[in-house]
Write an enzyme that holds these catalytic residues in place. Structure first.
Site, mmCIF file in Angstrom:
data_model
loop_
_atom_site.group_PDB
_atom_site.id
_atom_site.type_symbol
_atom_site.label_atom_id
_atom_site.label_comp_id
_atom_site.label_asym_id
_atom_site.label_seq_id
_atom_site.Cartn_x
_atom_site.Cartn_y
_atom_site.Cartn_z
ATOM 1 N N HIS A 72 0.858 -1.191 0.000
ATOM 2 C CA HIS A 72 0.000 0.000 0.000
ATOM 3 C C HIS A 72 0.892 1.238 0.000
ATOM 4 C CE1 HIS A 72 0.947 -0.441 4.240
ATOM 5 N NE2 HIS A 72 0.270 0.648 4.591
ATOM 6 N N ASP A 88 -0.252 -3.812 6.006
ATOM 7 C CA ASP A 88 -0.777 -3.483 7.308
ATOM 8 C C ASP A 88 -2.260 -3.835 7.351
ATOM 9 O OD1 ASP A 88 1.724 -2.321 7.428
ATOM 10 O OD2 ASP A 88 1.019 -0.276 7.675
ATOM 11 N N HIS A 131 6.479 -5.204 11.869
ATOM 12 C CA HIS A 131 5.856 -3.879 11.761
ATOM 13 C C HIS A 131 5.638 -3.282 13.153
ATOM 14 C CE1 HIS A 131 2.867 -0.799 10.411
ATOM 15 N NE2 HIS A 131 3.600 -0.822 9.315
ATOM 16 N N ASP A 147 5.969 4.305 4.709
ATOM 17 C CA ASP A 147 6.900 3.321 5.295
ATOM 18 C C ASP A 147 6.976 2.034 4.477
ATOM 19 O OD1 ASP A 147 4.214 3.082 6.236
ATOM 20 O OD2 ASP A 147 4.842 1.796 7.896
HETATM 21 ZN ZN LIG Z 1 3.051 0.508 7.740
HETATM 22 ZN ZN LIG Z 2 -0.038 1.580 6.551
#
Ligand SMILES: [Zn+2]
Ligand SMILES: [Zn+2]
Length: 307
Positions: free
Chosen positions: A62, A210, A268, A66
């Site tokens: 996505h 995520d 993460h 990050d």
């Molecule tokens: Zn992330």
């Molecule tokens: Zn994210």
């Protein structure tokens, strides 16, 4: 048989405590696939001596920074190293705009072909169909369109039991037996099921980052050998996880347990945690096969202890 994952970055949102932004390198039989490319990923590839020019496919989950801000730098370095081979980029369509702008304003360009494959996050989509491996998307639940990636081996052919074969059986007939066909040899019917055994079960690796806790994901990753699931927070911050569409370590472990995954990698991590063992302990209360993803470590998909 090589099917392994090298962890390049495990930090969420910003770097912290020596941890870098999200990225992983999957090696499947010397075919290299990069998953996510946070800032600093090319430094990590160099540090861990990855064969950068053997990467032919990059999957971006996505467009939060990050997960992709290292991409333009990596692609530019590949150009400087004289790359000629095509690079396949799989990402949400906004990334094509971002890269086009970056290259336009710097008057930079790459000479090798960049083949862009737009992702639809809402449903599972087959992205790569190799001889013995497929890669498809996993719908995740995040603040912006986001998908995980499922690397799944194809089911192999039947394995010949050599000791049971007649010595003079021609190769064409052996191949037919492997393909599940019966053959006639010296007026005798040789049955594939008597002379072969089933192939090994195909291996699967799922990357899920995520995402908030999302039980709808479970059927897509049922029985995977290795699951990477984000664990941004510890469970005392479950409300914060819900609000920001992330997961806690306990929630990651719950997904692994519901899916019947064999092993779980947590990653993460929020930069608020210097020490990660509380997250691991929390996950292991729910799912014993949980491990921390550690940068620089390589995990075999069927046996995820550090190599
Ligand atoms: Zn992330
Ligand atoms: Zn994210």
């Amino acid at each position: 048989m090589v099917f392994e994952v090298t962890i390049l970055g495990t930090s969420s949102a910003m770097p912290g405590w020596g941890r870098n932004m999200s990225a992983q390198l999957v090696n499947y039989e010397q075919n290299l696939f990069l998953i996510d490319c946070g800032e600093g990923t090319q430094h990590q590839l160099l540090k861990y001596k990855a064969k950068m020019n053997q990467i032919r496919h990059i999957f971006i989950s996505h467009l939060h920074g990050d997960h992709y801000l290292g991409l333009a730098g990596l692609l530019s370095s590949m150009q400087l190293q004289g790359r000629t081979e095509a690079m396949h980029l799989y990402a949400h369509r906004g990334l094509a705009d971002v890269l086009t702008t970056q290259f336009r304003v710097s008057q930079g360009y790459v000479r090798y072909p960049l083949v862009f494959h737009p992702l639809e996050a809402a449903h599972s989509q087959l992205l790569y169909n190799g001889e013995t491996l497929t890669v498809s998307t996993l719908p995740l639940d995040h603040r912006i369109p986001c998908c995980g990636f499922l690397f799944r081996q194809k089911l192999g052919k039947q394995k010949i039991i050599k000791a049971l074969l007649p010595d003079d059986l021609p190769i064409a007939e052996i191949i037919a037996l492997k393909n599940g066909q019966d053959v006639v040899h010296n007026d005798r019917i040789l049955r594939s099921q008597d002379l072969t055994q089933p192939p090994k079960p195909p291996l699967a690796y799922a990357y899920c980052s995520d995402t908030k806790f999302n039980q709808a994901l479970v059927p897509y990753i049922s029985g995977v050998d290795l699951l990477y699931h984000e664990a941004t927070f510890a469970d005392d911050l479950a409300a914060r996880a819900e609000e920001t569409h992330h997961s806690t370590a306990r929630q990651a472990a719950t997904i692994a347990q519901l899916a019947g995954a064999k092993q779980l990698l947590l990653g993460h991590f929020s930069a608020r945690y210097r020490e990660l063992s509380p997250l691991l302990e929390e996950a292991r209360e729910v799912f014993a096969g949980a491990h921390l993803a550690v940068e620089g470590q390589t995990f075999r998909v069927n046996h995820p202890l550090p190599i």
